[in-house]
Structures are given as C-alpha cells and as structure tokens.
Scaffold this motif. Structure first.
Motif, PDB file in Angstrom:
ATOM      1  N   SER A 299      64.025  25.220 -27.620  1.00 33.56           N
ATOM      2  CA  SER A 299      64.173  23.690 -27.145  1.00 33.56           C
ATOM      3  C   SER A 299      64.104  22.860 -27.870  1.00 33.56           C
ATOM      4  O   SER A 299      62.747  22.714 -28.041  1.00 33.56           O
ATOM      5  CB  SER A 299      63.641  23.490 -25.400  1.00 33.56           C
ATOM      6  OG  SER A 299      63.548  21.963 -25.060  1.00 33.56           O
TER       7      SER A 299
ATOM      8  N   LYS B 279      64.262  19.893 -26.879  1.00 28.80           N
ATOM      9  CA  LYS B 279      63.144  19.077 -26.752  1.00 28.80           C
ATOM     10  C   LYS B 279      61.293  19.014 -27.390  1.00 28.80           C
ATOM     11  O   LYS B 279      60.792  17.833 -27.149  1.00 28.80           O
ATOM     12  CB  LYS B 279      62.968  18.598 -25.569  1.00 28.80           C
ATOM     13  CG  LYS B 279      64.522  18.360 -24.727  1.00 28.80           C
ATOM     14  CD  LYS B 279      64.783  17.908 -23.170  1.00 28.80           C
ATOM     15  CE  LYS B 279      65.903  17.104 -23.368  1.00 28.80           C
ATOM     16  NZ  LYS B 279      66.084  16.865 -21.275  1.00 28.80           N
TER      17      LYS B 279
ATOM     18  N   GLY C 246      60.601  17.339 -29.938  1.00 31.16           N
ATOM     19  CA  GLY C 246      61.131  15.389 -29.710  1.00 31.16           C
ATOM     20  C   GLY C 246      62.643  15.658 -29.619  1.00 31.16           C
ATOM     21  O   GLY C 246      62.729  14.316 -30.366  1.00 31.16           O
TER      22      GLY C 246
ATOM     23  N   THR D 162      65.502  14.203 -28.742  1.00 31.17           N
ATOM     24  CA  THR D 162      66.079  13.876 -27.381  1.00 31.17           C
ATOM     25  C   THR D 162      67.168  14.218 -27.145  1.00 31.17           C
ATOM     26  O   THR D 162      68.035  13.425 -26.224  1.00 31.17           O
ATOM     27  CB  THR D 162      65.093  13.225 -27.016  1.00 31.17           C
ATOM     28  OG1 THR D 162      65.147  11.193 -27.626  1.00 31.17           O
ATOM     29  CG2 THR D 162      63.813  12.988 -27.254  1.00 31.17           C
TER      30      THR D 162
ATOM     31  N   SER E 105      70.950  14.259 -27.840  1.00 30.93           N
ATOM     32  CA  SER E 105      72.395  15.861 -28.093  1.00 30.93           C
ATOM     33  C   SER E 105      73.962  15.354 -28.467  1.00 30.93           C
ATOM     34  O   SER E 105      74.324  14.648 -26.897  1.00 30.93           O
ATOM     35  CB  SER E 105      71.846  17.155 -27.752  1.00 30.93           C
ATOM     36  OG  SER E 105      71.009  17.245 -27.627  1.00 30.93           O
TER      37      SER E 105
ATOM     38  N   GLU F  41      71.669  16.857 -32.997  1.00 28.61           N
ATOM     39  CA  GLU F  41      70.626  16.647 -32.448  1.00 28.61           C
ATOM     40  C   GLU F  41      69.715  15.558 -33.372  1.00 28.61           C
ATOM     41  O   GLU F  41      68.877  16.425 -34.256  1.00 28.61           O
ATOM     42  CB  GLU F  41      69.471  18.209 -32.281  1.00 28.61           C
ATOM     43  CG  GLU F  41      70.345  19.431 -31.486  1.00 28.61           C
ATOM     44  CD  GLU F  41      70.178  19.301 -30.196  1.00 28.61           C
ATOM     45  OE1 GLU F  41      69.348  18.359 -30.052  1.00 28.61           O
ATOM     46  OE2 GLU F  41      70.543  19.368 -29.530  1.00 28.61           O
TER      47      GLU F  41
ATOM     48  N   LYS G 191      66.078  12.530 -33.076  1.00 28.84           N
ATOM     49  CA  LYS G 191      64.979  12.195 -31.873  1.00 28.84           C
ATOM     50  C   LYS G 191      65.548  11.202 -31.426  1.00 28.84           C
ATOM     51  O   LYS G 191      64.207  10.879 -29.893  1.00 28.84           O
ATOM     52  CB  LYS G 191      63.430  11.827 -32.824  1.00 28.84           C
ATOM     53  CG  LYS G 191      63.227  12.577 -33.487  1.00 28.84           C
ATOM     54  CD  LYS G 191      61.859  13.592 -34.140  1.00 28.84           C
ATOM     55  CE  LYS G 191      61.482  14.692 -34.524  1.00 28.84           C
ATOM     56  NZ  LYS G 191      60.055  14.826 -35.056  1.00 28.84           N
ATOM     57  N   SER G 192      66.114  10.532 -31.843  1.00 33.58           N
ATOM     58  CA  SER G 192      66.121   8.874 -31.067  1.00 33.58           C
ATOM     59  C   SER G 192      68.144   8.670 -31.102  1.00 33.58           C
ATOM     60  O   SER G 192      68.111   8.954 -31.830  1.00 33.58           O
ATOM     61  CB  SER G 192      65.338   8.180 -30.795  1.00 33.58           C
ATOM     62  OG  SER G 192      65.647   7.769 -32.178  1.00 33.58           O
TER      63      SER G 192
END
Length: 155
Positions: free
Chosen positions: A58, A60, A63, A65, A67, A112, A114-115
C-alpha cells in the motif's frame, strides 16, 4: 513466447492469487509433480511470461498520501522528444506507471507523493519546467475504487 497450455494458465492463475504458494501445493492443485511445476515456472520466467515476483505494498504504508492521474501533452510528437520523455519518466521515483497513449494526450502517468506540496514540486520540476511539455492535467484520486493486477485467461 510460446503459446500457453491449460496447465500453464492454471499455474499462472494460482500464482496471481498467492505467489508464495509452494511448487508442491501448485502441483497438487493442477495435477503435476513438484519438479514439473518447477520446470514450467522456470520456463515461464525465462520467456518473460512471469515478469516479476513481487508483493504489492500500500502506498500509504510508505507515507504516500496523494495519488494522481496526470494527462500530458507534448509540444512535438517526434520520436526524439517522445523517447526523451519516456526516459525521464522511467527515472522518476514519483511516477509509478507511465503510459504512452493514443488520442488527446501523449502520456498518462500515475504519480504517488507524500503531500500536495510534494506533488507541486514534482509537477514543477518534471512538467512545468520541461520545455517539451505543452500542457498537463492532474486528476487527484479521491478513492481508488478498484485496483486489480491479475491477468485473466478466460476472456
């Protein structure tokens, strides 16, 4: 690549459900000896029918978050520009999948990060500041309704 027979298809179907299954258990399920299963799997790997034995993690858990699906249009459609963009995307860790496509866009990316700030940095570096990129559209994924990595042999 040779044609797959029914036993190959059965083995591949089982491996897509659980790639940690033993050759002995696979043999029991499809009616082959352990050594016959091992020979077939070696052949399927050598022929690149099986391209990887992986665990799907995953995002997540790492980290990641945010996508996004990103549609990219290049200024020029010549092979040099296209190949250069392919090479660039192949080296970018945020790009999880990259497709050279037909139609309105030249590429579709799965990204993908992280933020949103990390996505903004990605898009500035690889897309906004790339002179080959004419435009891009970002779709932020709110809910991945279906993720399926299996290949079906009955269709």
């Amino acid at each position: 690549m040779q044609n797959l027979d029914e036993l190959d298809k059965q083995l591949l179907t089982q491996l897509q459900v659980n790639n940690r299954i033993t050759a002995e258990e696979l043999g029991y399920q499809v009616g082959l000896s352990t050594s016959a299963v091992q020979r077939r799997l070696k052949r399927l790997r050598d022929q690149k029918v099986i391209v990887a034995d992986v665990s799907i993690i995953s995002p997540k858990a790492a980290g990641m978050t945010v996508s996004c699906i990103v549609d990219v249009t290049l200024h020029l459609g010549n092979s040099t520009v296209i190949d250069s963009f392919k090479d660039l995307m192949a080296t970018c860790s945020q790009v999880k999948q990259c497709y050279y496509v037909t139609g309105m866009y030249d590429f579709v990316l799965i990204v993908e990060t992280k933020s949103m700030q990390a996505y903004e940095a990605f898009s500035k570096h690889y897309l906004m500041n790339n002179p080959s990129v004419k435009q891009f559209y970002t779709h932020v994924i709110m809910d991945p309704v279906k993720l399926n990595f299996t290949v079906r042999f009955d269709e």
